[in-house]
Design a protein around this motif. Structure first.
Motif, PDB file in Angstrom:
ATOM      1  N   ALA A  42       0.899  -1.141  -0.016  1.00  0.00           N
ATOM      2  CA  ALA A  42      -0.003  -0.086   0.000  1.00  0.00           C
ATOM      3  C   ALA A  42       0.994   1.395  -0.097  1.00  0.00           C
ATOM      4  O   ALA A  42       0.391   2.160  -0.808  1.00  0.00           O
ATOM      5  CB  ALA A  42      -0.750   0.095   1.219  1.00  0.00           C
ATOM      6  N   ARG A 214      -9.356   3.221   1.250  1.00  0.00           N
ATOM      7  CA  ARG A 214      -8.123   2.025   1.465  1.00  0.00           C
ATOM      8  C   ARG A 214      -7.777   1.777  -0.033  1.00  0.00           C
ATOM      9  O   ARG A 214      -6.554   1.306  -0.088  1.00  0.00           O
ATOM     10  CB  ARG A 214      -8.610   0.803   1.982  1.00  0.00           C
ATOM     11  CG  ARG A 214      -9.158   0.855   3.280  1.00  0.00           C
ATOM     12  CD  ARG A 214      -9.870  -0.349   3.841  1.00  0.00           C
ATOM     13  NE  ARG A 214     -10.085  -0.458   5.432  1.00  0.00           N
ATOM     14  CZ  ARG A 214      -8.998  -0.567   6.401  1.00  0.00           C
ATOM     15  NH1 ARG A 214      -7.799  -1.090   5.956  1.00  0.00           N
ATOM     16  NH2 ARG A 214      -9.315  -0.579   7.597  1.00  0.00           N
ATOM     17  N   VAL A 328      -1.382   6.052   5.844  1.00  0.00           N
ATOM     18  CA  VAL A 328      -1.964   4.931   4.585  1.00  0.00           C
ATOM     19  C   VAL A 328      -1.415   3.585   5.431  1.00  0.00           C
ATOM     20  O   VAL A 328      -1.826   2.512   5.200  1.00  0.00           O
ATOM     21  CB  VAL A 328      -1.233   5.582   3.357  1.00  0.00           C
ATOM     22  CG1 VAL A 328      -1.128   4.073   2.479  1.00  0.00           C
ATOM     23  CG2 VAL A 328      -1.884   6.418   2.583  1.00  0.00           C
ATOM     24  N   ALA A 331      -3.542   2.296   8.254  1.00  0.00           N
ATOM     25  CA  ALA A 331      -4.852   1.970   7.651  1.00  0.00           C
ATOM     26  C   ALA A 331      -4.697   0.672   6.927  1.00  0.00           C
ATOM     27  O   ALA A 331      -5.638  -0.185   7.237  1.00  0.00           O
ATOM     28  CB  ALA A 331      -5.261   3.041   6.747  1.00  0.00           C
ATOM     29  N   ALA A 332      -3.608   0.370   6.473  1.00  0.00           N
ATOM     30  CA  ALA A 332      -3.271  -0.995   5.750  1.00  0.00           C
ATOM     31  C   ALA A 332      -2.862  -1.929   6.803  1.00  0.00           C
ATOM     32  O   ALA A 332      -2.692  -3.082   6.314  1.00  0.00           O
ATOM     33  CB  ALA A 332      -2.190  -0.833   4.641  1.00  0.00           C
TER      34      ALA A 332
END
Length: 579
Positions: A42, A214, A328, A331-332
């Motif tokens: 990601a 996402r 990021v 969130a991943a």
């Protein structure tokens, strides 16, 4: 035996301090591996297109954005104390870099690119130096309102700088208003194909950010835009594309060591270190709140040193810890810096194998990626809340925004820091003293102006100092105490000073307090202290204050001071009756 054990343990602790990765790596859990790998993918999906897009902010070719990705990710993973912080290109500091180098060289020239990498190396040296000197406290000189105002102004400056790319027209240099007027004048020159490409890319970025946060919006928009421009022959219609990118590893980029140029780079480098470190430390602390772990501010400075030096030596530009990229990773599902190492591997493979795929990436799409990132950074609601909470701090933030728009980014942040320091000096030199009264039925004493129900005692003035006593504040305290004595009815015969808020008193303040006490004594007014800290009392003793009022007139509590005065009054009345 003991000496051998200690000698063997000491190097291990030093190594762990210099390489924080050794603290968490031995305890790495197998079930963290898949989340870290997915999070690394990601981060890679975000950093590759953003790195090329942010190169436009810095003013260098897109390939330099790719050169900037791998070394910092690896360096910080080894040296950083945050388990989740992602270090990479940044919009705020990137614009400062462009302005700093642009004052020395022409953008687009080889000299400009070399000096941009040189600036990154210089920034890394400063980071290392400040880390070695344990100057992690420097970030405190950018208060949140100034940082927020800086970001809001930066959003405006960056967006107006990207609008020409979004519309397919030429840009210009100068202040925000100069660029805005230039764009308005040249709107008729905009071509339909670049405008459609740019606005559709921006709309897609904003929709993906909102509807599917996402997904790697930047990568998806860049790839789809490149495909569509190729299918519809967008280049022939006026859409500018990145063009051919060199494949393979970057070559060693030797810095420009011209003393005159280095001297011109120093102010911008220091500004970037200050702003970038404040942003990075904020991101590291935010990540620590979610992922755990301790953050060492001084080691964070050290970690940013090699990250920037290596980036500069390999043809890249400056990097700092990025809250947006870190979010990021979080969130991943990232667990450790292994996610960043995975991202570094994929960025490396991109450099070696995948750069031909980015040849057709349109500049309007890159501009849309930057603009979407800046809109994501903007938080105008914070300024509205700040206006309701503290008008002075709101004024500082507003001045920072105006300074950036009219004077430039560096001048705006410098103005904000200077105003904050002046505001700090003003507040510390104007302590908010207050007359205290006793809340009914308690032993609590509060400001009588805020608590009208608080009880006062005839003949007694209880005064709270309100802050430190030093050369700049003692005159304000002297004025406030004299005004309170003049307004006290009936006139006070005894002053009890609550010194709980006083952590320090300097020589000038000691002398002034001693003179004031002597002046009161000449008027028949006695003086006492309550809740004086040990260090402060020792300085008062050395300054002669304790001898002037007597050791018995230092009380542990305000209540004790009130009772002692009441007992003295009672004894005086009894003595008068006996006579």
């Amino acid at each position: 035996m003991i000496e051998t054990t200690l000698s063997s343990a000491r190097p291990a602790s030093i190594v762990q301090r210099l390489l924080p990765i050794l603290r968490w790596l031995p305890g790495y859990r197998r079930d963290w591996l898949l989340p870290d790998v997915l999070a690394g993918l990601a981060v890679w999906a975000v950093m590759v297109p953003e790195g090329m897009a942010y190169a436009g902010i810095v003013g260098v070719p897109p390939i330099m954005g790719l050169y900037t990705l791998v070394p910092p990710l690896i360096a910080y993973a080894l040296l950083g104390t945050s388990r989740l912080l992602v270090v990479g290109p940044d919009t705020a500091t990137g614009l400062i870099s462009a302005l700093t180098v642009g004052a020395i060289a022409v953008q687009g020239s080889a000299d400009f690119n070399t000096l941009t990498s040189t600036l990154a190396i210089l920034i890394g040296v400063f980071f290392l130096l400040f880390g070695a000197l344990r100057m992690g406290w420097v970030a405190a000189f950018i208060p949140t309102p100034v940082m927020r105002g800086f970001i809001e102004g930066l959003v405006c400056v960056t967006i107006i700088g990207q609008v020409p790319h979004l519309l397919g027209i030429d840009g210009t240099s100068g202040s925000f208003f100069t660029k805005l007027w230039f764009v308005l004048q040249h709107l008729p020159d905009a071509s339909l194909a670049p405008v459609l490409t740019g606005w559709l890319s921006l709309t897609a970025m904003l929709l993906l950010r909102r509807r599917a946060p996402r997904l790697p919006a930047a990568l998806l928009v860049a790839v789809v835009a490149a495909i569509l421009v190729g299918l519809f022959d967008g280049e022939a219609a006026g859409v500018r594309v990145v063009g051919d990118l060199p494949s393979g590893l970057p070559r060693l980029a030797l810095p420009d060591l011209d003393p005159a140029k280095l001297r011109d780079l120093v102010p911008g480098a220091l500004a970037i270190v200050l702003v970038g470190y404040a942003e990075a430390l904020g991101g590291a602390k935010a990540a620590a709140m979610q992922g755990g772990g301790d953050i060492d501010p001084n080691q964070e400075l050290v970690a940013h040193g090699p990250a920037n030096i290596l980036s500069g030596l390999l043809g890249g530009f400056l990097v700092v810890g990025s809250l947006s990229k870190t979010s990021v990773a979080m969130a991943a599902g990232a667990r450790t810096q292994l996610a960043n190492l995975v991202a570094a591997v994929f960025c490396f493979l991109t450099l070696v194998l995948l750069t031909p795929l980015f040849r057709g990436m349109p500049h309007p799409a890159l501009a849309a990626i930057v603009i979407a990132a800046m809109l994501h950074l903007s938080k105008p609601g914070y300024l509205r809340d700040l206006l309701a909470r503290d008008r002075r701090e709101f004024a500082v933030a507003a001045i920072v925004v105006a300074g950036e728009l009219m004077l430039g980014v560096l001048h705006g942040i410098a103005l904000g820091v200077a105003l904050s320091l002046l505001l700090l000096i003003y507040r510390t030199s104007h302590p908010q003293g207050a007359v205290l009264g006793q809340l009914p039925g308690t032993e609590a004493y509060r400001d009588v102006q805020r608590h009208p129900e608080a009880l006062t005692f005839p003949g007694l003035l209880i005064w709270r100092a309100g802050g430190e006593l030093f050369f700049a504040s003692i005159g304000h305290l002297d004025e406030g105490l004299k005004a309170a004595l003049a307004a006290n009815r009936p006139p006070a015969k005894h002053v009890l000073l609550d010194a709980d808020s006083v952590n320090f008193i300097d020589t000038s303040a000691c002398d002034a307090v001693l003179n004031f006490i002597k002046e009161l004594h000449s008027q028949g007014i006695t003086f006492a202290f309550a809740r004086v800290r040990d260090e402060v009392r020792e300085r008062m003793r050395l300054g002669g204050i304790e001898a002037a009022v007597g050791p018995d007139n230092f009380h542990e509590r305000v209540t004790d001071g009130v009772r002692a005065w009441q007992q003295q009054e009672s004894d005086a009345v009894s003595a008068g009756q006996q006579r």
